[in-house]
Design a protein around this motif. Structure first.
Motif, PDB file in Angstrom:
ATOM      1  N   TYR A   1      -8.936   4.317  -1.830  1.00 42.16           N
ATOM      2  CA  TYR A   1      -7.571   4.583  -1.398  1.00 42.16           C
ATOM      3  C   TYR A   1      -7.011   5.779  -2.157  1.00 42.16           C
ATOM      4  O   TYR A   1      -6.872   5.747  -3.377  1.00 42.16           O
TER       5      TYR A   1
ATOM      6  N   TRP B   1      -7.521   7.486   3.008  1.00 37.13           N
ATOM      7  CA  TRP B   1      -8.691   6.786   2.483  1.00 37.13           C
ATOM      8  C   TRP B   1      -9.897   7.705   2.533  1.00 37.13           C
ATOM      9  O   TRP B   1     -10.089   8.454   3.501  1.00 37.13           O
TER      10      TRP B   1
ATOM     11  N   THR C   1      -6.709   0.754   8.438  1.00 34.76           N
ATOM     12  CA  THR C   1      -7.210  -0.304   7.553  1.00 34.76           C
ATOM     13  C   THR C   1      -8.175  -1.248   8.266  1.00 34.76           C
ATOM     14  O   THR C   1      -8.578  -2.262   7.706  1.00 34.76           O
TER      15      THR C   1
ATOM     16  N   LEU D   1       0.816  -1.209   0.000  1.00 37.38           N
ATOM     17  CA  LEU D   1       0.000   0.000   0.000  1.00 37.38           C
ATOM     18  C   LEU D   1       0.859   1.273   0.000  1.00 37.38           C
ATOM     19  O   LEU D   1       0.493   2.268  -0.619  1.00 37.38           O
TER      20      LEU D   1
ATOM     21  N   CYS E   1      -9.837  -0.368  -1.325  1.00 36.41           N
ATOM     22  CA  CYS E   1      -9.143   0.161  -2.507  1.00 36.41           C
ATOM     23  C   CYS E   1     -10.067   0.150  -3.719  1.00 36.41           C
ATOM     24  O   CYS E   1      -9.647  -0.168  -4.835  1.00 36.41           O
TER      25      CYS E   1
END
Length: 291
Positions: A247, A270, A189, A25, A234
């Motif tokens: 994302y 995010w 996350t 990421l 994402c």
């Protein structure tokens, strides 16, 4: 500062899977700086529109070092922060609109909002401890600095009169983490509770794949359930309007870059809904002795 529930660790591979996923990421393993501190900030329209009056915006709560829950009626969603996170109000950042402080625009004589709720002394004391965003002259101050000012000047953000501040005084809530990048990424996350608390893209109504290039990049995540969970974080911006998250990557803030004015630099971000909420992992301003 520690989160509400201690992260679950698994010597059999969970921690290693997380480390590998975070490296994907972040576009590679960040340079190691043992002095660096990291945090997570969250902003939400559901807070902004109805922030005041509330029971937690008191001088004592804003200066407390213990994390606390922030009650918000926001429904039950897989990535809702309100059931997962606790917040450090002392390190949360409050943003004052310049018109509110200057008594201009809709404030002050002839303005439809009425007279500004702060006197000149409060405004002067606030500016003495605050930072200013260069883009729009907003004034930003941490809860730990705002709390004593509220007490000293008799400003009550729990009273009904504070309702008119909504939209003019807002907050970027600091999520309670331990200061490490790993813990910040776990919180952002929604993986901090371990593999038993993951969300699968296969259980969602609309989304079936992550946005490119993340669908391909996340194929390298070794833990299947973690891979499907991160795919939900994402999505394309269009898919994330109804479920999951979008994302923003490592170089685009999910909300205006106000935090740069208080010394934070973006690590990852995010967005959720139709820009209704955003979460940012940041490197914090270095403070000697801070934890």
């Amino acid at each position: 500062m520690t989160p509400k529930t201690a992260p679950v660790t698994d010597p059999g591979g969970w921690d290693a899977a997380l480390a590998g996923a975070f490296e994907i990421l972040l576009g590679g393993q960040p340079a190691i700086d043992p002095a660096a501190r990291y945090g997570v900030y969250h902003q939400s329209v559901s807070i902004e529109e109805f922030l005041f009056p509330n029971t937690w915006a008191t001088p004592d709560a804003l200066t407390a070092r213990e994390p606390m829950d922030v009650p918000v009626e926001d429904g039950e969603y897989p990535f809702s922060p309100w059931g997962r996170w606790r917040f450090d109000l002392s390190e949360s950042v409050f943003k004052f609109d310049p018109d509110l402080l200057d008594g201009t625009g809709p404030w002050g004589e002839g303005g439809h909002k009425g007279p500004r709720p702060f006197d000149d002394t409060f405004v002067a004391d606030l500016r003495a401890v605050a930072s200013v965003d260069e883009d729009d002259d907003s004034v930003l101050v941490h809860g730990a600095e705002l709390g004593p000012l509220l007490s000293r000047h008799g400003v009550d953000l729990t009273s009904k009169t504070s309702k008119k501040l909504n939209g003019w005084l807002s907050v970027l809530l600091r999520v309670a983490t331990d200061g490490t990048l790993t813990d910040a990424m776990r919180a952002a996350t929604f993986t901090e509770l371990g593999p038993e608390h993951l969300v699968s893209i296969h259980d969602m109504t609309y989304a079936r794949s992550a946005a490119e290039p993340w669908e391909e990049k996340l194929s390298a995540v070794t833990h299947p359930a973690l891979r499907d969970h991160l795919r939900m974080l994402c999505l394309t911006a269009k898919d994330a309007r109804s479920e999951g998250g979008f994302y923003c990557g490592t170089d685009s803030w999910p909300f205006p870059d106000y935090l740069e004015a208080v010394g934070c630099s973006l690590v990852a971000g995010w967005g959720f809904g139709e820009s209704d909420a955003g979460t940012a992992v940041v490197r914090l301003l270095d403070k000697p002795g801070a934890v």
